[in-house]
Design a protein around this motif. Structure first.
Motif, PDB file in Angstrom:
ATOM      1  N   ALA A   1      46.989  54.984  70.720  1.00  0.00           N
ATOM      2  CA  ALA A   1      45.672  55.501  71.067  1.00  0.00           C
ATOM      3  C   ALA A   1      44.650  54.902  70.101  1.00  0.00           C
ATOM      4  CB  ALA A   1      45.655  57.026  70.985  1.00  0.00           C
ATOM      5  N   PRO A   2      43.369  55.026  70.413  1.00  0.00           N
ATOM      6  CA  PRO A   2      42.336  54.454  69.538  1.00  0.00           C
ATOM      7  C   PRO A   2      42.265  55.150  68.190  1.00  0.00           C
ATOM      8  CG  PRO A   2      41.352  55.758  71.287  1.00  0.00           C
ATOM      9  CD  PRO A   2      42.794  55.613  71.636  1.00  0.00           C
ATOM     10  N   ASN A   3      41.901  54.388  67.182  1.00  0.00           N
ATOM     11  CA  ASN A   3      41.749  54.908  65.827  1.00  0.00           C
ATOM     12  C   ASN A   3      40.455  55.688  65.668  1.00  0.00           C
ATOM     13  OD1 ASN A   3      42.205  55.241  63.026  1.00  0.00           O
ATOM     14  ND2 ASN A   3      40.983  53.419  62.566  1.00  0.00           N
ATOM     15  N   SER A   4      39.388  55.232  66.333  1.00  0.00           N
ATOM     16  CA  SER A   4      38.072  55.846  66.159  1.00  0.00           C
ATOM     17  C   SER A   4      37.318  55.854  67.483  1.00  0.00           C
ATOM     18  CB  SER A   4      37.274  55.083  65.095  1.00  0.00           C
ATOM     19  OG  SER A   4      36.012  55.669  64.875  1.00  0.00           O
ATOM     20  N   PRO A   5      37.711  56.731  68.427  1.00  0.00           N
ATOM     21  CA  PRO A   5      37.092  56.736  69.757  1.00  0.00           C
ATOM     22  C   PRO A   5      35.650  57.225  69.719  1.00  0.00           C
ATOM     23  CG  PRO A   5      38.572  58.597  69.514  1.00  0.00           C
ATOM     24  CD  PRO A   5      38.754  57.763  68.288  1.00  0.00           C
ATOM     25  N   TYR A   6      34.882  56.734  70.696  1.00  0.00           N
ATOM     26  CA  TYR A   6      33.477  57.119  70.801  1.00  0.00           C
ATOM     27  C   TYR A   6      33.112  57.358  72.263  1.00  0.00           C
ATOM     28  CZ  TYR A   6      28.441  56.550  71.282  1.00  0.00           C
ATOM     29  OH  TYR A   6      27.136  56.739  71.640  1.00  0.00           O
TER      30      TYR A   6
ATOM     31  N   GLY B   1      44.241  37.969  72.826  1.00  0.00           N
ATOM     32  CA  GLY B   1      43.384  38.420  73.910  1.00  0.00           C
ATOM     33  C   GLY B   1      42.872  39.829  73.723  1.00  0.00           C
ATOM     34  N   LYS B   2      41.602  39.971  73.411  1.00  0.00           N
ATOM     35  CA  LYS B   2      40.992  41.280  73.224  1.00  0.00           C
ATOM     36  C   LYS B   2      40.879  42.017  74.551  1.00  0.00           C
ATOM     37  CE  LYS B   2      36.385  43.172  72.221  1.00  0.00           C
ATOM     38  NZ  LYS B   2      35.061  42.872  71.638  1.00  0.00           N
ATOM     39  N   ILE B   3      41.250  43.305  74.539  1.00  0.00           N
ATOM     40  CA  ILE B   3      41.108  44.178  75.698  1.00  0.00           C
ATOM     41  C   ILE B   3      40.135  45.293  75.306  1.00  0.00           C
ATOM     42  CG2 ILE B   3      42.291  45.699  77.324  1.00  0.00           C
ATOM     43  CD1 ILE B   3      44.899  44.196  76.583  1.00  0.00           C
TER      44      ILE B   3
ATOM     45  N   PRO C   1      38.220  48.216  71.009  1.00  0.00           N
ATOM     46  CA  PRO C   1      39.077  47.127  71.460  1.00  0.00           C
ATOM     47  C   PRO C   1      40.535  47.331  71.057  1.00  0.00           C
ATOM     48  CG  PRO C   1      37.973  46.480  69.447  1.00  0.00           C
ATOM     49  CD  PRO C   1      37.511  47.884  69.754  1.00  0.00           C
ATOM     50  N   TRP C   2      41.408  46.617  71.740  1.00  0.00           N
ATOM     51  CA  TRP C   2      42.817  46.576  71.373  1.00  0.00           C
ATOM     52  C   TRP C   2      43.433  45.318  71.958  1.00  0.00           C
ATOM     53  CZ3 TRP C   2      47.262  47.433  74.670  1.00  0.00           C
ATOM     54  CH2 TRP C   2      46.955  47.629  76.012  1.00  0.00           C
ATOM     55  N   TYR C   3      44.636  45.002  71.531  1.00  0.00           N
ATOM     56  CA  TYR C   3      45.387  43.895  72.116  1.00  0.00           C
ATOM     57  C   TYR C   3      46.875  44.175  71.910  1.00  0.00           C
ATOM     58  CZ  TYR C   3      45.614  42.117  67.255  1.00  0.00           C
ATOM     59  OH  TYR C   3      45.815  41.980  65.894  1.00  0.00           O
ATOM     60  N   TYR C   4      47.699  43.412  72.618  1.00  0.00           N
ATOM     61  CA  TYR C   4      49.140  43.571  72.450  1.00  0.00           C
ATOM     62  C   TYR C   4      49.780  42.197  72.308  1.00  0.00           C
ATOM     63  CZ  TYR C   4      49.499  42.447  77.458  1.00  0.00           C
ATOM     64  OH  TYR C   4      49.412  41.837  78.683  1.00  0.00           O
TER      65      TYR C   4
ATOM     66  N   HIS D   1      54.108  45.039  70.269  1.00  0.00           N
ATOM     67  CA  HIS D   1      53.123  45.548  69.315  1.00  0.00           C
ATOM     68  C   HIS D   1      51.825  45.827  70.067  1.00  0.00           C
ATOM     69  CE1 HIS D   1      54.973  44.369  65.306  1.00  0.00           C
ATOM     70  NE2 HIS D   1      55.786  43.795  66.185  1.00  0.00           N
ATOM     71  N   GLN D   2      51.184  46.933  69.712  1.00  0.00           N
ATOM     72  CA  GLN D   2      49.817  47.199  70.147  1.00  0.00           C
ATOM     73  C   GLN D   2      48.947  47.372  68.911  1.00  0.00           C
ATOM     74  OE1 GLN D   2      49.156  50.269  73.095  1.00  0.00           O
ATOM     75  NE2 GLN D   2      51.162  49.888  74.054  1.00  0.00           N
ATOM     76  N   VAL D   3      47.784  46.741  68.918  1.00  0.00           N
ATOM     77  CA  VAL D   3      46.857  46.834  67.792  1.00  0.00           C
ATOM     78  C   VAL D   3      45.553  47.453  68.293  1.00  0.00           C
ATOM     79  CG1 VAL D   3      45.596  45.596  66.010  1.00  0.00           C
ATOM     80  CG2 VAL D   3      47.892  44.831  66.680  1.00  0.00           C
ATOM     81  N   TRP D   4      45.226  48.613  67.762  1.00  0.00           N
ATOM     82  CA  TRP D   4      43.986  49.313  68.094  1.00  0.00           C
ATOM     83  C   TRP D   4      43.098  49.278  66.861  1.00  0.00           C
ATOM     84  CZ3 TRP D   4      43.034  51.808  72.883  1.00  0.00           C
ATOM     85  CH2 TRP D   4      44.095  51.724  73.790  1.00  0.00           C
ATOM     86  N   TYR D   5      41.863  48.885  67.039  1.00  0.00           N
ATOM     87  CA  TYR D   5      41.004  48.598  65.888  1.00  0.00           C
ATOM     88  C   TYR D   5      39.544  48.747  66.287  1.00  0.00           C
ATOM     89  CZ  TYR D   5      40.347  44.051  68.199  1.00  0.00           C
ATOM     90  OH  TYR D   5      40.036  43.061  69.104  1.00  0.00           O
ATOM     91  N   ASP D   6      38.636  48.435  65.390  1.00  0.00           N
ATOM     92  CA  ASP D   6      37.208  48.388  65.678  1.00  0.00           C
ATOM     93  C   ASP D   6      36.688  46.991  65.394  1.00  0.00           C
ATOM     94  OD1 ASP D   6      35.455  51.088  66.166  1.00  0.00           O
ATOM     95  OD2 ASP D   6      37.394  51.545  65.231  1.00  0.00           O
ATOM     96  N   ASP D   7      35.569  46.651  66.025  1.00  0.00           N
ATOM     97  CA  ASP D   7      34.912  45.372  65.775  1.00  0.00           C
ATOM     98  C   ASP D   7      33.407  45.593  65.827  1.00  0.00           C
ATOM     99  OD1 ASP D   7      34.338  45.690  68.448  1.00  0.00           O
ATOM    100  OD2 ASP D   7      35.367  43.861  69.115  1.00  0.00           O
TER     101      ASP D   7
END
Length: 346
Positions: free
Chosen positions: A208-213, A278-280, A288-291, A299-305
């Motif tokens: 899930a997202p780290n910092s949802p908005y 590939g950013k999703i 954003p996230w990517y796998y 691996h799934q990476v959930w982050y902010d940009d």
């Protein structure tokens, strides 16, 4: 005489044309860890207004253990002051027993040690990172709410008497979810700001997202601000934003997959890797996230940009919050363009 008149008008002109460090004079608050890997790192000093050096560890008798890298503190302090940035001492404890002991039996010792440290280390204030207090004090067997309020009242009175410009800030988890101690509207009288940690929303069981908005289905930054506003003034709230995300080992490449392991990832590293994998964009959380696959493991990476942080920054401005802040400085060092977001005025 003409020379004096010229100097007078020149100084007056400069006074009225000085550009504030940040739009609307809002706070931009960054935590600077004492970890040695930061090396020659430099943040955008022109954007920051406050830096909190992490960390002085709180002990059960009210004493403080200095950071491991004190020599670096002095360097950061001097650099901050050269750029007219305030530096505060971050006091940390994750141990509920330590917090119980201090507010039950060692309030005066704790306050005196903070006061001495501010003077000894030439700091401009204190940040209290006491995230996990019990609701009921295990020593007094009474509620921690009045005990903690008493601590903050006495700390405020002591420090402001010594130096009215000392900045006192208190860290709170998102939604003030952990403790009744922070759900006390009287606390707003004793702090200059409250650092709302609007990150680590994921339950660590499923991705899930780290910092949802602005999410229609998840508890998010807007919900956290709304909850915190019940107890603190909006112009006291610093919306804490993450300069990091999480790389999850999962059982699939789909959102909500089961997590088998996790590892924090710097925002700059995640952004760079997303250009490979590939950013999703997750429209549900506005992050954003990517796998990717490593061997037989997803691996799934959930982050902010820049895009996701800009949305939260614009929200903070639109609601006239006290400002924004970051955990942690240095995590963005290979993504320095992130500072452009916080220099925008619109």
């Amino acid at each position: 005489m003409r020379k004096k008149i010229f100097v007078f008008f020149l100084l007056a002109f400069l006074a009225f044309t000085t550009i504030p460090k940040t739009p609307n004079n809002t706070i931009v608050y960054g935590f600077w860890p004492d970890w040695p890997y930061l090396g020659s790192y430099q943040p955008d000093w022109n954007t920051l207004t406050h830096v909190s050096y992490y960390k002085w560890t709180l002990n059960s008798d009210g004493t403080l253990t200095n950071p491991e890298n004190m020599s670096n503190y002095y360097i950061i302090r001097d650099q901050a002051h050269q750029h007219e940035v305030k530096i505060t001492l971050c006091i940390k404890s994750n141990d509920p027993y330590v917090i119980d002991s201090v507010i039950a039996n060692h309030q005066t010792d704790f306050i005196n040690n903070i006061s001495k440290s501010l003077q000894m280390y030439g700091a401009d204030g204190v940040n209290l990172d006491l995230e996990t207090p019990n609701d009921i004090n295990i020593i007094t067997k009474t509620s921690n709410v009045p005990l903690f309020e008493n601590l903050m009242a006495n700390l405020h009175a002591t420090l402001k008497a010594e130096n009215p410009s000392y900045h006192i800030s208190l860290d709170t988890p998102w939604g003030i979810k952990y403790a009744a101690t922070f759900k006390n509207a009287n606390l707003k009288k004793y702090v200059d700001s409250v650092f709302l940690m609007s990150y680590d929303y994921c339950n660590r069981r499923t991705t899930a997202p780290n910092s949802p908005y602005n999410s229609p289905t998840r508890y998010d930054a807007i919900d956290s601000v709304s909850e915190t506003s019940k107890y603190f003034k909006k112009n006291q709230i610093i919306l804490g934003l993450p300069f990091y995300g999480y790389d999850y080992l999962t059982d699939s490449n789909q959102p909500g997959a089961n997590i088998t392991r996790e590892q924090a990832i710097f925002i700059g590293t995640a952004v760079n890797n997303s250009q490979v994998h590939g950013k999703i964009w997750d429209s549900n959380s506005n992050t954003p996230w990517y796998y990717y696959r490593s061997g037989n493991t997803w691996h799934q990476v959930w982050y902010d940009d820049k895009e996701s942080l800009r949305l939260k920054y614009q929200y903070a401005k639109s609601k006239n919050l006290g400002g924004v802040g970051f955990w942690a400085l240095g995590y963005e060092r290979n993504y320095s363009t992130i500072w452009e977001v916080f220099n925008e005025t619109n």
